[in-house]
Motif scaffolding. Structure first.
Motif, PDB file in Angstrom:
ATOM      1  N   ALA A 180     132.483  -1.383 -55.053  1.00  0.00           N
ATOM      2  CA  ALA A 180     132.527  -2.839 -54.880  1.00  0.00           C
ATOM      3  C   ALA A 180     133.805  -3.279 -54.191  1.00  0.00           C
ATOM      4  O   ALA A 180     133.789  -4.183 -53.335  1.00  0.00           O
ATOM      5  CB  ALA A 180     132.392  -3.521 -56.240  1.00  0.00           C
ATOM      6  N   SER A 181     134.933  -2.656 -54.540  1.00  0.00           N
ATOM      7  CA  SER A 181     136.206  -3.061 -53.937  1.00  0.00           C
ATOM      8  C   SER A 181     136.256  -2.717 -52.453  1.00  0.00           C
ATOM      9  O   SER A 181     136.834  -3.450 -51.646  1.00  0.00           O
ATOM     10  CB  SER A 181     137.380  -2.411 -54.673  1.00  0.00           C
ATOM     11  N   PHE A 182     135.626  -1.597 -52.049  1.00  0.00           N
ATOM     12  CA  PHE A 182     135.554  -1.223 -50.634  1.00  0.00           C
ATOM     13  C   PHE A 182     134.797  -2.290 -49.850  1.00  0.00           C
ATOM     14  O   PHE A 182     135.274  -2.791 -48.818  1.00  0.00           O
ATOM     15  CB  PHE A 182     134.874   0.137 -50.487  1.00  0.00           C
ATOM     16  N   LEU A 183     133.627  -2.646 -50.343  1.00  0.00           N
ATOM     17  CA  LEU A 183     132.799  -3.626 -49.628  1.00  0.00           C
ATOM     18  C   LEU A 183     133.476  -5.001 -49.605  1.00  0.00           C
ATOM     19  O   LEU A 183     133.442  -5.714 -48.585  1.00  0.00           O
ATOM     20  CB  LEU A 183     131.419  -3.717 -50.282  1.00  0.00           C
ATOM     21  N   GLU A 184     134.113  -5.383 -50.707  1.00  0.00           N
ATOM     22  CA  GLU A 184     134.782  -6.680 -50.785  1.00  0.00           C
ATOM     23  C   GLU A 184     135.973  -6.736 -49.836  1.00  0.00           C
ATOM     24  O   GLU A 184     136.224  -7.774 -49.198  1.00  0.00           O
ATOM     25  CB  GLU A 184     135.238  -6.939 -52.227  1.00  0.00           C
ATOM     26  N   GLU A 240     147.585   0.122 -50.017  1.00  0.00           N
ATOM     27  CA  GLU A 240     147.950  -1.163 -50.625  1.00  0.00           C
ATOM     28  C   GLU A 240     146.939  -1.631 -51.677  1.00  0.00           C
ATOM     29  O   GLU A 240     147.339  -2.159 -52.724  1.00  0.00           O
ATOM     30  CB  GLU A 240     148.096  -2.231 -49.533  1.00  0.00           C
ATOM     31  N   VAL A 241     145.627  -1.440 -51.393  1.00  0.00           N
ATOM     32  CA  VAL A 241     144.604  -1.884 -52.341  1.00  0.00           C
ATOM     33  C   VAL A 241     144.369  -0.817 -53.406  1.00  0.00           C
ATOM     34  O   VAL A 241     144.374  -1.093 -54.607  1.00  0.00           O
ATOM     35  CB  VAL A 241     143.290  -2.233 -51.616  1.00  0.00           C
ATOM     36  N   TRP A 242     144.183   0.424 -52.975  1.00  0.00           N
ATOM     37  CA  TRP A 242     143.905   1.508 -53.923  1.00  0.00           C
ATOM     38  C   TRP A 242     145.170   2.235 -54.389  1.00  0.00           C
ATOM     39  O   TRP A 242     145.095   3.122 -55.241  1.00  0.00           O
ATOM     40  CB  TRP A 242     142.928   2.499 -53.300  1.00  0.00           C
ATOM     41  N   LYS A 243     146.318   1.871 -53.797  1.00  0.00           N
ATOM     42  CA  LYS A 243     147.633   2.342 -54.256  1.00  0.00           C
ATOM     43  C   LYS A 243     147.800   3.863 -54.188  1.00  0.00           C
ATOM     44  O   LYS A 243     148.513   4.458 -55.005  1.00  0.00           O
ATOM     45  CB  LYS A 243     147.892   1.897 -55.709  1.00  0.00           C
ATOM     46  N   LEU A 244     147.172   4.499 -53.197  1.00  0.00           N
ATOM     47  CA  LEU A 244     147.420   5.926 -53.017  1.00  0.00           C
ATOM     48  C   LEU A 244     148.795   6.119 -52.376  1.00  0.00           C
ATOM     49  O   LEU A 244     149.147   5.398 -51.436  1.00  0.00           O
ATOM     50  CB  LEU A 244     146.345   6.559 -52.116  1.00  0.00           C
TER      51      LEU A 244
END
Length: 887
Positions: free
Chosen positions: A8-12, A115-119
């Motif tokens: 869901a976070s990828f698509l959003e 930044e979003v997934w914090k890798l």
């Protein structure tokens, strides 16, 4: 994050960056017979990339269902031993159709990951194309990565095999840039996370690369792999995409999956195989694939039976796979509503196949064991590959099962010979496949250069069957090459600026009619339509009757209205039939194919047993009840997502764009359909089912008629019944009883005739047709009773053989009967002699004399032949055969 949250976070993320979230296309590619299954996120956008299609967005993002079980993408054998390979998986992707390019695509990817997934950035390594085979190094991608702060020593430069992508030998292609995750402390790429493909060139047949006018982006990220990274798992199977399934399988089997990369025990491997194949099975069936021995159904059956075989390794003795569908419904039904919507159908399909596999093993295992015993008896340790293939091809015994069973007795299977036999079968299948030559329509596209022909699809057939004043925008000869004119007597293809002619789709056949030029008197019959793949997607297949038709002529296009009306009746009736089937048989019923023609309709659907006469009557009654109500049939154009969300049924194998036509019979049927329909159900007139049959495992077929065709059928049935009643001299109510009596009397007389023939044969006199007398001799102290008989069937011959055995007490009986140019042979041996001589051995020696063959048990054997004139010779030879076998 859970896997559902990651998806869901990828698509959003991409939605916020101006991308349209497009639902996953089915695993069965629409309008692409060259592709077994959807194997990449870009498949559903292929026509957009090629410039054949336009949509109201230039940026898209998807979570796409993918299968890779064929060709260079065949991961089937790796599933189980590997911790990262799957048959079914999800591909996350973002796409640009002439919108943004490298300078936006790569930052999109980098910012999502860091930044979003914090890798951690220091755990990522990227690659670019190094420059090879005359294609320059990708300096643009290199510079973008450097601007994003990626150190030069973490930018790998790879060649064509790793960092250059192409759709085929010709067509769109381009360099690509991949992102890898490093688990350890070094810089060696361990897990490929994301591939960014830059479609920037078009490759011609001579290998020349020409820059594309509109550059595109196609990216793909393996969902299972990135989930394992984000959830900090060494194995994909330790993520929550698999653990619920593994837990349930383990609970039922008593085995626990070993986490991490240490789980390599046989039970660990079997657990992973079942979990992976269960996902593939569920999603394939949800998208309309049914287990069979052909094409996509064959692959599904192979996957299912591999899972069932590993289920045996885990100790399952009863069907178990169907009970796992609920786990996938619970875990993935929100993201993929087709699983939830079709759950009952999926469970029933799997259960039916599990029962079928048990039957395969019940019938095939004894034959396999017999073949292994033959090998051991001959002192060999190798089972022929041809024998293994016959066991698979005839009885459905999987090769892996054959190999495992043989290994338990120290026997190997000749795998090379097996593969050769399998490839021979596939070559035959390919040669006869309807999918062969699927690219023939490309000639329309390749030869189409006139820009005036790019007029779009101006189909006006929903509202009229006659379009005057339309222009001829393209002409092709019968070989589909451009021409400027078609003259009287010629056949060819013709494209119009506007047309009322329907092009075959969704099971509905193409229209027929005529195209004429009132000014010049030219006229042509429209015999069918074909896809051009060009700016105007339909070409009318015509035969010019008079005059000449030329490009830019102004003509009138006229559909045969009577034929169109008949087709419309059948199409709407198909929708009513579909609804009635689901009402009577259950909601597992799903369309598996159809034909809508003017003279009949045919509907294939998922169901697992024959439809009873009572059920057919109820289905027929429901459809006719809707016809009597004369309900208005409504059609509206809606967004695909909105229509499916409202409950509209999408049909297997059909390709839908962003906007779809929704055909509704209020309160009864709601389907996505681009076909032509009646205005109200009463227009159908009358509906009758004329046949019900099975066409494949789990697929039934109903054939039906409507309108005048249904009336004519009913009148013919009435006339036939009238003649039967007249011949029987009874009334209609007594007809069945009278026929039963006649049938019973016929059987009784047949038995009496057979008994009389046996008595004549036993009496030693001439039997009907001139059979010879009793011929009983002794061979080495063993009685041999031989008889030549006439017009006795197998049952009667068996009766004579039993009587003769009883008469001679100890000995051998050889009987032969001629009838209609064929020979029936029976050999019987009394129980006390089967240790010395076997009936099957005798029949194998003597049957070839009359041009036949056969076999059987030690005490009884049968054979057939086709040379009755040699019966005497065969009976005489039986004496020598018996003497030889007795020694």
């Amino acid at each position: 994050m859970t896997s559902n949250e990651i998806r869901a976070s990828f698509l959003e993320y991409f939605k916020k960056n101006g991308h349209r979230v497009v639902p996953s296309s089915p695993l069965v590619p629409a309008d692409d017979p060259t592709l077994l299954f959807t194997n990449a996120g870009m498949n559903q956008f292929k026509d957009l990339f090629l410039g054949r299609e336009k949509r109201d967005y230039t940026r898209a993002t998807t979570a796409q269902k993918v299968m890779r079980v064929s060709g260079k993408h065949n991961d089937l054998d790796n599933v189980g031993p590997s911790f990262r390979h799957h048959t079914f998986f999800e591909m996350l992707g973002n796409f640009s159709f002439g919108d943004y390019f490298k300078d936006e695509a790569l930052p999109f990817a980098w910012k999502l990951l860091t930044e979003v997934w914090k890798l951690p950035a220091d755990k990522l390594v990227v690659s670019i194309f190094k420059g090879e085979n005359g294609i320059p190094r990708d300096d643009e991608a290199y510079n973008v990565w450097r601007k994003l702060g990626v150190p030069a020593d973490r930018i790998l430069e790879l060649g064509t095999d790793d960092n250059f992508w192409q759709m085929g030998d010709t067509g769109p292609c381009g360099r690509c840039s991949e992102i890898y995750f490093v688990r350890g402390t070094g810089k060696d790429p361990e897990i490929e996370i994301w591939n960014n493909v830059f479609m920037e060139f078009e490759r011609s047949a001579d290998g020349t690369l020409t820059p594309l006018p509109a550059k595109c982006i196609d990216t793909g990220m393996g969902f299972e792999r990135v989930t394992s990274v984000l959830q900090k798992k060494e194995s994909n199977y330790d993520t929550d995409l698999f653990t619920p399934l593994l837990s349930e399988i383990g609970k039922q089997s008593g085995h626990t999956h070993t986490p991490g990369t240490g789980g390599m025990s046989p039970s660990d491997i079997s657990l992973r195989v079942v979990a992976d194949h269960m996902r593939a099975t569920t999603f394939l069936i949800a998208d309309g694939v049914i287990p069979s021995n052909e094409w996509r159904g064959y692959v599904l059956r192979k996957i299912m039976r591999r899972a069932m075989r590993h289920g045996k390794h885990l100790g399952f003795t009863q069907p178990f796979m169907h009970g796992l569908v609920g786990v996938l419904d619970r875990e993935m039904g929100d993201a993929y509503p087709e699983v939830r919507r079709n759950r009952e159908m999926i469970e029933k399909t799997i259960l039916a196949e599990e029962h079928r596999f048990e039957t395969v093993l019940t019938e095939g295992l004894p034959r396999l064991e017999a073949e292994i015993n033959k090998v051991l008896g001959a002192g060999s340790k190798t089972l022929s590959g041809d024998v293994a293939f016959k066991l698979y091809d005839t009885f459905g015994v999987p090769y892996d099962f054959i190999e495992d069973t043989a290994a338990t007795q120290g026997v190997k299977v000749d795998e090379a010979e097996y593969k050769k036999a399998m490839e021979g079968q596939r070559d035959k299948a390919r040669a006869g496949s309807a999918f062969a030559g699927g690219k023939k329509d490309d000639k329309f596209l390749l030869d189409l250069e006139d820009s005036s022909l790019q007029v779009g699809d101006n189909f006006e057939g929903y509202t009229t069957t006659r379009v005057p004043g339309t222009s001829v925008v393209g002409l092709w000869d019968e070989t589909r090459h451009p021409t400027q004119a078609l003259t009287s007597g010629q056949r060819g293809y013709l494209a119009l600026a506007k047309t009322p002619f329907y092009l075959e789709a969704g099971g509905q056949v193409s229209d027929s009619g005529r195209i004429f030029n009132e000014a010049s008197g030219a006229s042509a019959t429209v015999e069918g339509l074909a896809k051009t793949g060009a700016g105007t997607p339909r070409a009318h297949h015509v035969r010019v009757e008079s005059g000449a038709l030329r490009v830019r002529d102004i003509v009138t296009a006229e559909v045969d209205a009577e034929t169109r009306n008949a087709t419309r009746r059948n199409h709407t009736a198909t929708h009513l039939l579909h609804a009635a089937l689901r009402q009577v048989l259950g909601t597992h019923v799903k369309q598996a194919g159809s034909l809508v023609a003017p003279d009949r309709l045919r509907f294939d659907f998922v169901h697992f047993q024959p439809v009873t006469r009572d059920e057919l009557d109820r289905i027929e009654g429901i459809v006719n009840e809707q016809i009597y109500r004369n309900t208005a049939v409504t059609t509206e154009v809606r967004s695909t997502q909105e229509a499916i969300g409202a409950g509209a049924m999408a049909l297997f194998g059909e390709k839908y764009g962003d906007k779809v036509r929704v055909v509704s019979v209020p309160g009864v049927s709601l389907e996505l359909c681009g076909g032509t329909h009646v205005s109200a159900t009463g227009d159908i007139g009358f509906f009758v089912i004329v046949a019900e049959s099975g066409v494949a495992a789990g697929v039934r077929r109903i054939e039906a008629l409507t309108g005048s065709g249904a009336v004519a059928w009913a009148q013919h049935q009435r006339s036939t019944l009238g003649r039967i009643v007249e011949a029987l001299h009874v009334n209609e109510e007594q007809a069945v009883e009278a026929i039963d009596k006649l049938h019973g009397e016929s059987k009784r007389l047949g038995r009496e005739v057979s008994q009389l023939k046996q008595k004549i044969a036993m009496g030693g006199g001439a039997s009907p047709g001139g059979a010879g007398a009793d011929d009983t001799i002794e061979v080495a102290g063993v009685k041999l009773a031989r008889r030549k008989l006439s017009d006795l069937d197998k049952d009667a011959l068996r009766g004579v053989a039993d009587s003769l055995k009883e008469k001679i007490k100890s000995g051998v009986v050889v009987l032969a009967s001629a009838s209609d140019g064929k020979v029936q042979i029976v050999v019987a041996v009394t129980a006390d002699l089967t240790g010395r001589v076997k009936a099957g051995q005798i029949v194998k020696e003597i049957a070839p004399i009359v041009g036949g063959g056969g076999g059987g048990r030690p005490d009884f054997a049968e054979a057939g032949g086709k040379q009755p004139e040699k019966i005497d010779e065969m009976l005489k030879a039986s004496e020598g055969v018996l003497a030889k076998l007795l020694g």
